[in-house]
Design a protein around this motif. Sequence first.
Motif, mmCIF file in Angstrom:
data_model
loop_
_atom_site.group_PDB
_atom_site.id
_atom_site.type_symbol
_atom_site.label_atom_id
_atom_site.label_comp_id
_atom_site.label_asym_id
_atom_site.label_seq_id
_atom_site.Cartn_x
_atom_site.Cartn_y
_atom_site.Cartn_z
ATOM 1 N N LYS A 5 35.312 -8.410 23.494
ATOM 2 C CA LYS A 5 35.388 -8.454 24.954
ATOM 3 C C LYS A 5 34.870 -9.811 25.413
ATOM 4 N N SER A 34 32.129 -8.153 33.290
ATOM 5 C CA SER A 34 32.998 -7.162 32.647
ATOM 6 C C SER A 34 32.572 -6.852 31.214
ATOM 7 N N ASN A 36 29.290 -6.959 29.799
ATOM 8 C CA ASN A 36 28.045 -6.194 29.700
ATOM 9 C C ASN A 36 27.975 -5.037 30.690
ATOM 10 N N ARG A 37 29.023 -4.895 31.494
ATOM 11 C CA ARG A 37 29.079 -3.820 32.504
ATOM 12 C C ARG A 37 27.819 -3.817 33.370
ATOM 13 N N GLU A 38 27.551 -4.984 33.921
ATOM 14 C CA GLU A 38 26.353 -5.170 34.723
ATOM 15 C C GLU A 38 26.732 -5.745 36.087
ATOM 16 N N SER A 99 36.288 4.005 38.557
ATOM 17 C CA SER A 99 35.101 3.206 38.252
ATOM 18 C C SER A 99 35.491 1.726 38.226
ATOM 19 N N TYR A 101 34.649 -0.216 36.092
ATOM 20 C CA TYR A 101 34.820 -0.562 34.680
ATOM 21 C C TYR A 101 36.069 0.076 34.061
ATOM 22 N N GLU A 103 39.722 0.822 32.663
ATOM 23 C CA GLU A 103 40.719 0.016 31.959
ATOM 24 C C GLU A 103 42.113 0.363 32.453
#
Length: 128
Positions: A5, A34, A36-38, A99, A101, A103
């Motif tokens: 990623k 995107s 570390n989804r932070e 969400s 996040y 896909e």
Amino acid sequence: MQVIKILMIMCTVVDDSNRLDLFSRGKFVVLFDSKNREILFKEENPALNSSTKRPLVAKECVRLRAEMVIAAHGSLCYPSYSILRKANIKMLVGNIGDSIYTENLRAVSKWEVTYSSFLAIKERLFGH
């Protein structure tokens, strides 16, 4: 085979639960990583108090130096699309309520821009 990623700074508009929402209605503009989804930055959506709702969000994402914008279906009217395209920001479309996040994203099509433009005109004439 390992999936790698790549870090990408993304901008979108969300509701209270960090779920995708229309540029013109979502409560917050967020900038997130995107990989570390932070969430890196979160502010109240300036479009909520503006007559140029969708384009104001696009300008804010440019100001925040996003590399990609995730727009909820119905958010990318022609002016917003043009602002982001001119700034060379990549764009994807997601579903309202997904969400940030997810896909489950798709490329922007001329039909998406047309639909979003008609929705923006309708909102301006008749409200939400």
